[in-house]
Design an enzyme around this catalytic site. Structure first.
Site, PDB file in Angstrom:
ATOM      1  CD  GLU A  93     -13.205   8.412  23.381  1.00  0.00           C
ATOM      2  OE1 GLU A  93     -13.401   7.685  23.292  1.00  0.00           O
ATOM      3  OE2 GLU A  93     -12.006   8.785  23.311  1.00  0.00           O
ATOM      4  CD  GLU A 132      -2.534  -1.371  -0.255  1.00  0.00           C
ATOM      5  OE1 GLU A 132      -2.903  -0.850  -1.230  1.00  0.00           O
ATOM      6  OE2 GLU A 132      -4.071  -2.433  -0.300  1.00  0.00           O
ATOM      7  CG  HIS A 142      -9.259  -3.788   2.320  1.00  0.00           C
ATOM      8  ND1 HIS A 142      -8.613  -3.863   1.958  1.00  0.00           N
ATOM      9  CD2 HIS A 142      -8.304  -3.831   3.916  1.00  0.00           C
ATOM     10  CE1 HIS A 142      -7.653  -4.157   1.633  1.00  0.00           C
ATOM     11  NE2 HIS A 142      -6.852  -4.327   3.454  1.00  0.00           N
ATOM     12  CG  HIS A 163      -4.214  -0.201   5.798  1.00  0.00           C
ATOM     13  ND1 HIS A 163      -5.930  -0.213   5.501  1.00  0.00           N
ATOM     14  CD2 HIS A 163      -3.937  -1.120   4.910  1.00  0.00           C
ATOM     15  CE1 HIS A 163      -6.055  -0.737   5.088  1.00  0.00           C
ATOM     16  NE2 HIS A 163      -5.465  -2.392   5.272  1.00  0.00           N
ATOM     17  CG  HIS A 204      -7.450  -5.622   7.712  1.00  0.00           C
ATOM     18  ND1 HIS A 204      -6.057  -6.764   7.058  1.00  0.00           N
ATOM     19  CD2 HIS A 204      -6.646  -4.547   6.998  1.00  0.00           C
ATOM     20  CE1 HIS A 204      -5.590  -6.689   5.945  1.00  0.00           C
ATOM     21  NE2 HIS A 204      -6.084  -4.593   5.649  1.00  0.00           N
TER      22      HIS A 204
HETATM   23  O1  2HA Z   1      -1.488  -7.277   3.813  1.00  0.00           O
HETATM   24  O2  2HA Z   1      -3.274  -4.851   4.175  1.00  0.00           O
HETATM   25  O3  2HA Z   1      -3.867  -3.774   1.457  1.00  0.00           O
HETATM   26  C1  2HA Z   1      -1.834  -5.744   4.157  1.00  0.00           C
HETATM   27  C2  2HA Z   1      -3.101  -4.888   3.717  1.00  0.00           C
HETATM   28  C3  2HA Z   1      -3.532  -4.620   2.012  1.00  0.00           C
HETATM   29 ZN    ZN Z   2      -5.075  -3.945   4.121  1.00  0.00          ZN
END
Ligand code: 2HA
Ligand code: ZN
Length: 272
Positions: free
Chosen positions: A169, A115, A210, A139, A141
């Site tokens: 909050e 990414e 995602h 980033h 998940h």
């Molecule tokens: O594997 O999260 O979006 C890495 C990620 C791809």
């Molecule tokens: Zn990801």
């Protein structure tokens, strides 16, 4: 100074491990980048051994010549704390912001995160929008925010309102709200462009089905932002699991009162 002895590197490793412990990084999921300060580059530069230049896959001219820490493609957040030099890299961008090279780390081989285009385009937008204050793009998940993307319309206003209402909050922590990117193929320039467009307005971009991208000034604020959004999403999931409708909630007028006392500006578009 050795790279692993530097305070900013310790902060980076701690944040990655905190994310792992939250359960946000199954297998190789998620990625973390940090735009280094010039004095931090100077602290550890003696350890740098530049590899070959590689294309970023997009162009980020405002970041030309900057150095970043980046987790490795296919590397596990779980391993960052025990095998740091194999799990992330320090990279340098060229004078056009079109190529990068690894100068430290990923010692067993490998490339920075898949990414990287999204991370760098978000960094570029934030350098412009915050006058260089924001340095961290993260980033992850987290399960509850991802779950929300299956039951709500994929609209910025709907997600902002639901997340704000789930914890008092929230409008103070992310007063600008959150943006939502519809499902797209990850890893490429298109999703990077869509995400960085939202980052002009927000510090939080949700990728449908995602995960989330967040931006912040330092490791504490950026981790805290991800944590606050996901906690709120967890409450949303609990509320929806208990009953189809809320019996009562925080109203638009309540948000206006909160904004006044906490000195934040909440966009009117999210208050009707
Ligand atoms: O594997 O999260 O979006 C890495 C990620 C791809
Ligand atoms: Zn990801």
């Amino acid at each position: 100074m050795k790279v692993l002895d530097a305070e900013f590197v310790k902060g980076y490793i701690r944040m990655a491990n905190d994310g792992w412990e939250q359960g946000w990084h199954e297998r190789n999921g998620g990625n973390l980048t940090y735009r280094m300060k010039p004095e931090e580059v100077a602290q550890v530069k003696e350890n740098f051994a530049p590899k070959e230049w590689m294309p970023i896959g997009t162009s980020v001219p405002r970041l030309a010549g900057e150095y970043f820490m980046a987790t490795g493609s296919g590397k596990y957040f779980r391993n960052v704390i025990i095998k740091p030099e194999e799990s992330f890299a320090i990279i340098e961008l060229d004078d056009k912001g079109e190529n990068y090279r690894i100068v430290w780390g990923l010692s067993g081989g490998g490339r920075p995160t898949s990414e990287l285009p999204s991370h760098l385009m978000n960094h570029e937008v934030k350098v412009i929008a915050t006058g260089g204050k924001h340095r961290v793009i993260y980033h992850a998940h987290p399960a509850n925010v991802i779950a929300m993307t299956f039951v709500l319309p994929l609209e910025d206003k709907v997600f902002t309102r639901e997340l704000w209402e789930m914890a008092t909050e929230c409008p103070v922590v992310f007063p600008d709200g959150v943006g939502v990117v519809p499902w797209m193929v990850p890893g490429g320039r298109d999703i990077a462009v869509a995400t960085s467009e939202l980052m002009k307005k927000y510090d939080v971009a949700i990728w449908a089905h995602h995960g989330i991208f967040v931006s912040g000034e330092d490791f504490d604020l950026t981790f805290g932002l991800m944590h606050t959004v996901e906690k709120s999403a967890e409450i949303f999931v609990k509320v929806r699991s208990m009953a189809p409708e809320k019996r009562q909630t925080i109203t638009s007028q309540d948000f206006r009162d909160l904004a006044r006392d906490f000195n934040v500006t909440l966009p009117e578009e999210f208050l009707d």
